[in-house]
Write a protein that holds these residues in place. Sequence first.
Motif, short mmCIF file in Angstrom:
data_model
loop_
_atom_site.label_atom_id
_atom_site.label_comp_id
_atom_site.label_asym_id
_atom_site.label_seq_id
_atom_site.Cartn_x
_atom_site.Cartn_y
_atom_site.Cartn_z
N TRP A 1 0.83 -1.20 0.00
CA TRP A 1 0.00 0.00 0.00
C TRP A 1 0.87 1.26 0.00
O TRP A 1 0.65 2.19 -0.79
N VAL B 1 -5.58 0.03 6.26
CA VAL B 1 -5.68 1.15 5.31
C VAL B 1 -6.03 2.44 6.06
O VAL B 1 -5.43 3.49 5.81
N ARG C 1 -7.25 0.52 -5.25
CA ARG C 1 -6.77 1.42 -4.21
C ARG C 1 -7.75 2.57 -4.00
O ARG C 1 -8.06 2.96 -2.87
#
Length: 359
Positions: free
Chosen positions: A38, A101, A63
Amino acid sequence: MGQIILEHQTFSFNEILAGKWQVEAPYFKESLLFCQDWLSGKQEFVLKTSGSTGNPKDILVTRSQMEKSAKATAEFFKIPTQPLLLGCINTAMIGGKMMLVRAMEWDASIYLCQPSSDPLKEAWLQQPYDFVAMVPMQVESSLRSQEQTQFLRKIKTLIIGGATSSPKLVAEIKKARLNAFQTYGMTETVSHIALAKIESGDLIYSVLPEVKIGVDDQSCLWIEAPMAQEKRLQTNDIVELVAPTSFKWLGRADFIINSGGVKIHPEIIEKQIEKIIAASLGPINYFIIGEADEYLGQRAVLIIESELYQKKEQELLEVLKSNLNKYESPKKIYGIPSFQRTDSGKINRHETFKLCGLN
């Protein structure tokens, strides 16, 4: 500066991006590899669905979807800058991955532990968190301990997902005065798209910013959300719209029982009989499902996570009969020692149904 805190190691996001980390446990290795991907800008990720309504499958998410989900959650809850998070649900599933995230997008510090039913029993995890996601089993387990309940109360925002909280758990959360929200979402929407504050009255789900909802002619919810790939995602969830941006969840269309032409919603009945079951059998898990019937097509039966019910079966069936109409009232009770569950902790009704030897 954001960081991930393990029990005996701490890594900044800069160290993770640069590969300056080393862990032995496979769970932490996979979690940190995802974070490294990420942080290096990877654009697509393969995630597994929970398998609650069919076979688990892999889906590709972008994403951008995950960024939009994290941003909408931050706006909904007004998350402070550099918050403190707890990552205690499985990072192989969407809920756990989205906690990672959120930590990276919010520049947060996140305590990360192996998933267990009782995360707050660990002293190093007993912190004053700003935001935590748990599955119902974890909340239920923590509420059994007075000490852990105190730490639950200190969580500024607790979201509960992966499965629907039972009426019993909802009552316990209200009694404990937790600032808790039940989530509504799925892997296809990259975690939740709506949340319901657990407080007095029915659960009313409010959607995240920029999410649009409506129902089809079967009263099943459709979703238009920036965090979903499909322009309009049609669900099998039967809802009642309360306002253009809020709804009550009533149950799943694929769980409906058609008994003599009368449609029965198991989840609604389950809420109605919660106190009756608790008074007769104690705090056990249970659900209503349709069994093939030559005369009615299907008949409602009660499945309980216990084998110690035979002495009370007839008495319980009579009490249920007096509180429900003749079609809704279970005609039989089946007990098994342990329900089948999905990886995200949901009761797999159809697989459990098979274990009972039903058709």
